[in-house]
Design a protein around this motif. Structure first.
Motif, PDB file in Angstrom:
ATOM      1  N   VAL A 133       0.841  -1.205   0.000  1.00 56.32           N
ATOM      2  CA  VAL A 133       0.000   0.000   0.000  1.00 56.32           C
ATOM      3  C   VAL A 133       0.875   1.254   0.000  1.00 56.32           C
ATOM      4  CG1 VAL A 133      -1.706   1.287   1.376  1.00 56.32           C
ATOM      5  CG2 VAL A 133      -1.971  -1.186   1.052  1.00 56.32           C
ATOM      6  N   TYR A 158      -0.102   5.010  -0.789  1.00 55.98           N
ATOM      7  CA  TYR A 158      -1.362   5.337  -0.111  1.00 55.98           C
ATOM      8  C   TYR A 158      -1.219   5.084   1.385  1.00 55.98           C
ATOM      9  CZ  TYR A 158      -3.346   5.150  -4.835  1.00 55.98           C
ATOM     10  OH  TYR A 158      -3.617   5.375  -6.159  1.00 55.98           O
ATOM     11  N   LYS A 163      -8.981   2.242   4.235  1.00 56.89           N
ATOM     12  CA  LYS A 163      -9.152   1.213   3.201  1.00 56.89           C
ATOM     13  C   LYS A 163      -9.980   0.051   3.751  1.00 56.89           C
ATOM     14  CE  LYS A 163      -6.395   3.491   0.441  1.00 56.89           C
ATOM     15  NZ  LYS A 163      -6.270   4.670   1.325  1.00 56.89           N
ATOM     16  N   CYS A 186      -8.842   1.095   9.585  1.00 54.76           N
ATOM     17  CA  CYS A 186      -9.315   0.809   8.225  1.00 54.76           C
ATOM     18  C   CYS A 186     -10.789   1.196   8.141  1.00 54.76           C
ATOM     19  CB  CYS A 186      -9.130  -0.670   7.908  1.00 54.76           C
ATOM     20  SG  CYS A 186      -7.384  -1.136   7.848  1.00 54.76           S
ATOM     21  N   ASP A 221     -10.277  -3.240  -0.755  1.00 55.41           N
ATOM     22  CA  ASP A 221      -9.093  -2.603  -1.354  1.00 55.41           C
ATOM     23  C   ASP A 221      -7.905  -3.544  -1.232  1.00 55.41           C
ATOM     24  OD1 ASP A 221     -10.127   0.153  -1.909  1.00 55.41           O
ATOM     25  OD2 ASP A 221     -10.520   0.061   0.246  1.00 55.41           O
TER      26      ASP A 221
END
Ligand code: NAP
Length: 358
Positions: A133, A158, A163, A186, A221
């Protein structure tokens, strides 16, 4: 009694580091103990083909010790040569390198050291998720090359916060991954498993079960795979399922390589359907030098977090699975009951549902 162990070579490292117990050189620390009990121990890494030490010694061994890190593939055909074999012990977790249906038919017990490396793997999964990520690998490679171009890295980096992360399999490892992800805030934690977690365990990690796998992957994701390899999971993540993933999702697989279709993963990464793929497990181990997962990349030249199979073989894990292997052998020699959680196949019968609902 003849005990055959198929382990990986440690060479110089194993001589310098005696805690590398799972190596040919250090023999899981079992050699003196087995000799003191009058047993013969044969240890080798040579495991492929009819002339290998594995196939030669399996003919009269009563006990076989293998490890998922350098799997001695005990197929039905090889098992048929193993006239004296009574028990297989996996030093670690995951006995899919053994034909378990054949073991049932041949009344050969199969045990593993359940739980011995589940924290080791869960930590690795979290590391892999963050590495992908945050686009870590290309950033580090840039530094080694002597370059410095922040925008080339940041354009595909990111935060994990916000996510949706989902695990296929919410057993010992999958649940520990969810636990470790809680502080990352998250957006949502999801799981796909045959069974619903007990309400208090679900609530403790605030995870939601999604019963349909296509629906599940379309919401994530990040997908992490933490289910065993069996008839129901081999090739589960194939071209069709990958097409249902959110475009640009990340996929982490430390369960077993063959759960993901090799070429479909390469194609999905190349097209950008997957932004990244990481893990330590391969459809063949050791992976050939030209295995496409070694060098596959996303359209920006990154997204590959592959390593050799080592997440579950940290020095801490080796101490636990070496001790667990010894305990299983001791129970076997002394005719004592085994820890039920360690038994995959009992004498002539499956002892767990973990390798597929049957
Ligand atoms: P576990 O406690 O048995 O958990 C596995 C979970 O997956 C169970 O909840 C099981 O459900 C579920 N499951 C099985 N088939 C499934 C499917 N088709 N779809 C969704 N869920 C499914 O095992 P674990 O200790 O977490 O280990 C999981 C796997 O990780 C091992 O089998 C091994 O392959 C791998 N592993 C890798 C390493 C490494 O070094 N990379 C080390 C250790 C383990 P049921 O219980 O209801 O069947």
């Amino acid at each position: 009694m003849k005990v055959l162990a198929i382990l990986y070579n440690g060479f110089k490292s194993a001589v310098q580091e005696p805690r590398l117990l799972g190596t040919v050189e250090n023999k899981l620390g079992l050699d003196k103990w087995l000799a003191s009990r009058g047993h013969e121990l044969i240890v080798s890494s040579d495991k492929e083909g009819p002339n290998s030490d594995f196939q030669k010694h399996i003919a009269d061994a009563e006990v076989l010790i293998t490890t998922p890190f350098h799997p001695g593939y005990l197929t039905r055909e090889v098992m048929e040569k193993a006239k004296n074999l009574k028990i297989c012990v996996t030093a670690g977790v995951g006995s899919d390198h053994i034909d378990l249906n054949a073991a049932v038919d041949h009344k050969i017990q199969v045990l593993e050291v359940t739980g011995s490396n589940v924290v080791s793997v869960a930590e690795h999964v979290v590391m892999d998720i963050l590495a992908l990520v945050r686009n870590f690998v290309p950033a580090h490679e840039m530094i080694e090359r002597g370059d410095w171009q922040v925008s080339d890295i940041a354009r595909n980096a990111y935060d994990l916060e916000g996510k949706v992360v989902g695990t296929i399999g919410a057993g010992r490892i999958g649940y520990r991954v969810l636990q470790r992800l809680v502080p990352f805030d998250c957006k949502e934690l999801l799981y796909y498993d045959y069974t619903q977690l007990p309400a208090e365990r679900e609530q403790a990690v605030k995870a939601r079960r999604v019963e349909d796998i296509e629906q599940f992957v379309s919401e994530c994701d990040v997908v992490t795979v933490n289910a065993p390899l069996h008839e129901g999971t081999r090739g589960l993540i194939n071209e069709k399922l990958l097409s249902k993933f959110k475009p640009g999702a990340w996929l982490v697989n430390t369960a077993r390589g063959a759960i993901c279709d090799q070429d479909a993963v390469v194609a999905a990464l190349k097209s950008g359907q997957l932004r990244g793929y990481a893990g330590d497990v391969w459809n063949v181990q050791p992976a050939p030098k030209d295995h496409p997962w070694r060098t596959m990349k996303n359209p920006l030249g990154g997204g590959n977090g592959m390593t050799p199979h080592y997440s579950g073989t940290t020095l801490d894990a080796q101490a636990r699975y070496a001790a667990g292997t010894k305990k299983i052998l001791e129970n076997y020699f002394d005719g004592k009951e085994q820890n039920p959680a360690d038994v995959i196949v009992g004498i002539g019968a499956w002892a767990t549902k973990a390798y597929g609902q049957r």
